[in-house]
Design an enzyme around this catalytic site. Sequence first.
Site, PDB file in Angstrom:
ATOM      1  N   TYR A   1       0.729  -1.015   0.609  1.00  0.00           N
ATOM      2  CA  TYR A   1       0.062   0.711  -0.221  1.00  0.00           C
ATOM      3  C   TYR A   1       0.846   1.714   0.149  1.00  0.00           C
ATOM      4  O   TYR A   1       0.405   2.734  -1.051  1.00  0.00           O
ATOM      5  CB  TYR A   1      -0.774  -0.185   1.128  1.00  0.00           C
TER       6      TYR A   1
ATOM      7  N   ILE B   1      -7.378   8.884   9.625  1.00  0.00           N
ATOM      8  CA  ILE B   1      -9.191   9.356   9.244  1.00  0.00           C
ATOM      9  C   ILE B   1      -9.922   8.238   9.970  1.00  0.00           C
ATOM     10  O   ILE B   1      -9.772   7.392   9.437  1.00  0.00           O
ATOM     11  CB  ILE B   1      -9.177   9.420   7.659  1.00  0.00           C
TER      12      ILE B   1
END
Length: 164
Positions: free
Chosen positions: A56, A89
């Site tokens: 990622y 987040i």
Amino acid sequence: ALDDEAWQAELDLNLMSAVRLDRLLIPHMIAQGSGVVIHTSSIQRRLPLPESTTGYAAAKAALSVYSKALSKELGPKGIRVNAVAPGWIYTDAAEALVERIATSAGIDETAARQRILDALGGIPIGRPAQPEEVAELIAFLASDRAAAIHGVEYTIDGGTVPCA
């Protein structure tokens, strides 16, 4: 830790999806002589977490480089290209991660959140950002108020990544 299939999946999801979408939309922007492209990268491009997130992080780093290269190509054609690199987040997926950590480690969710904060090296503002805060930054970058902002990446992470 990742096999070729996992690497390819990360690249397809986190780099090639943007490339493919750009291929569809940018010709229309070029034809009209204006447009805005905003890619969503990640602080992991600069601060990769260990283990299974390496693919990622690498894909997001590639997306950041791609965004910068695209900005050089498209700026003269009236198209602004920027990127946003969020940190932690607090989305539904983040809450699910907290729950998984808590369950697997036999700890409460507060302790699980602290483990994530510790893995990041802390967040100076003391909390993850909310999705709405990231959306506000993206909306600003897409607006005419940001007409002179081009070819940059904004980090929105509550101060997680140290600044030089």
